[in-house]
Design an enzyme around this catalytic site. Structure first.
Site, PDB file in Angstrom:
ATOM      1  N   CYS A 180      30.627  25.998  46.918  1.00 55.55           N
ATOM      2  CA  CYS A 180      32.070  25.750  46.900  1.00 55.55           C
ATOM      3  C   CYS A 180      32.563  25.358  48.292  1.00 55.55           C
ATOM      4  O   CYS A 180      32.360  26.101  49.258  1.00 55.55           O
ATOM      5  CB  CYS A 180      32.814  26.989  46.426  1.00 55.55           C
ATOM      6  SG  CYS A 180      34.611  26.865  46.567  1.00 55.55           S
ATOM      7  N   LYS A 200      33.576  33.735  34.865  1.00 54.97           N
ATOM      8  CA  LYS A 200      33.972  34.732  35.857  1.00 54.97           C
ATOM      9  C   LYS A 200      33.946  36.146  35.270  1.00 54.97           C
ATOM     10  O   LYS A 200      34.413  36.367  34.150  1.00 54.97           O
ATOM     11  CB  LYS A 200      35.372  34.415  36.375  1.00 54.97           C
ATOM     12  CG  LYS A 200      35.470  33.069  37.069  1.00 54.97           C
ATOM     13  CD  LYS A 200      36.905  32.663  37.326  1.00 54.97           C
ATOM     14  CE  LYS A 200      36.991  31.258  37.921  1.00 54.97           C
ATOM     15  NZ  LYS A 200      38.360  30.773  38.038  1.00 54.97           N
ATOM     16  N   VAL A 244      37.457  31.603  44.709  1.00 59.80           N
ATOM     17  CA  VAL A 244      36.817  31.990  45.969  1.00 59.80           C
ATOM     18  C   VAL A 244      37.316  31.050  47.066  1.00 59.80           C
ATOM     19  O   VAL A 244      37.729  29.921  46.777  1.00 59.80           O
ATOM     20  CB  VAL A 244      35.277  31.925  45.839  1.00 59.80           C
ATOM     21  CG1 VAL A 244      34.782  32.950  44.857  1.00 59.80           C
ATOM     22  CG2 VAL A 244      34.780  30.533  45.457  1.00 59.80           C
ATOM     23  N   GLU A 271      42.288  33.086  49.280  1.00 56.24           N
ATOM     24  CA  GLU A 271      42.650  31.724  49.688  1.00 56.24           C
ATOM     25  C   GLU A 271      42.014  31.411  51.046  1.00 56.24           C
ATOM     26  O   GLU A 271      42.169  32.161  52.006  1.00 56.24           O
ATOM     27  CB  GLU A 271      44.156  31.485  49.739  1.00 56.24           C
ATOM     28  CG  GLU A 271      44.794  31.293  48.378  1.00 56.24           C
ATOM     29  CD  GLU A 271      44.365  29.985  47.707  1.00 56.24           C
ATOM     30  OE1 GLU A 271      44.599  28.900  48.265  1.00 56.24           O
ATOM     31  OE2 GLU A 271      43.769  30.065  46.625  1.00 56.24           O
TER      32      GLU A 271
END
Length: 240
Positions: free
Chosen positions: A30, A57, A70, A82
């Site tokens: 990510c 999730k 995430v 964040e």
């Protein structure tokens, strides 16, 4: 943590980190989580990682963060989420080697460049990766046009001077993935169009913290193909 594999629906919530220990809830590939991993590496902070399966999730993850994205940081019962918030928080609780600019004008400048990135680049990047094939030529032009704003904002070796700081780390994860655009959708960020940004990318690749957090173009290309197929492989490259 004992495994890098992403935790899924039905998994048991891991016990809280021991007092004083920092935990990062992440996903290996990510870009938003990589922002925070870069900060952690640049600051030399020890931490443990729990990876999350973003399509399946775990129920308990929604208790950590109502938006269920995430990165998330957890330490001594406190939760922060964040990516940009996490990074400023890290500079607050670990003030040594502060990465976020202290000068108000420079901090404002970096925020404005990030606003340009959000308004002019990232949406078209996402549509190139996830959008309809017949829309890609239009999205590619808008992406390239938007990236010119970032090229123009780079006037020094790094965005704020002679060494990398917050803005460099907060932008880098997407530049690392640009090879995926070329291999998967035929869009290239070339030196003839973006001489300053491509030179900056070379400098970033030499940084120890970037080397520690990055994946190879081959891994991103493979992951990009799983994204386009609608079957994101969050555990790509990990042993069964």
């Amino acid at each position: 943590m004992p495994s890098e594999k992403a935790m899924k629906t039905g998994s048991t919530c891991p016990p809280p980190p021991v007092p004083g220990k920092l935990r990062l809830y992440s996903m290996r590939l990510c870009p938003y989580a990589e922002r925070t991993r870069l900060f952690l590496a640049a600051k030399g902070i020890e931490y443990e990682t729990v990876n999350i399966h973003l399509k399946e999730k775990p129920d308990w993850f929604f208790e950590k963060t109502p938006i269920a994205k995430v990165p998330v940081l957890e330490k001594d019962g406190k939760i922060v989420y964040e990516s940009l918030v996490c990074n400023e928080y890290l500079d607050g609780i670990y003030p040594d080697k502060c990465i976020t600019p202290r000068d108000p004008l420079e901090k404002a400048h970096q925020s404005m460049v990030l606003a340009l990135w959000d308004a002019k680049v990232i949406g078209f990047y996402n549509k190139l990766v996830f959008g309809k094939e017949d829309e890609r030529p239009t999205m590619a032009k808008q992406f390239v046009d938007g990236l010119q704003y970032i090229e123009n904002a780079l006037t020094q070796p790094f965005f704020s001077g002679d060494k990398a700081d917050a803005l460099d780390y907060n932008l880098w994860p997407w530049f690392e993935r640009f090879s995926m655009l070329k291999s998967c959708v035929g869009v290239e960020v070339s030196a003839d169009k973006f001489p300053k940004l491509t030179a900056w990318m070379e400098r970033m690749l030499e940084l120890t913290e970037v080397k520690a957090c990055s994946f190879s173009p081959e891994v991103h290309d493979q992951y990009g193909k799983t994204l386009l197929a609608g079957k994101s492989d969050y555990d790509l490259g990990l042993e069964e």
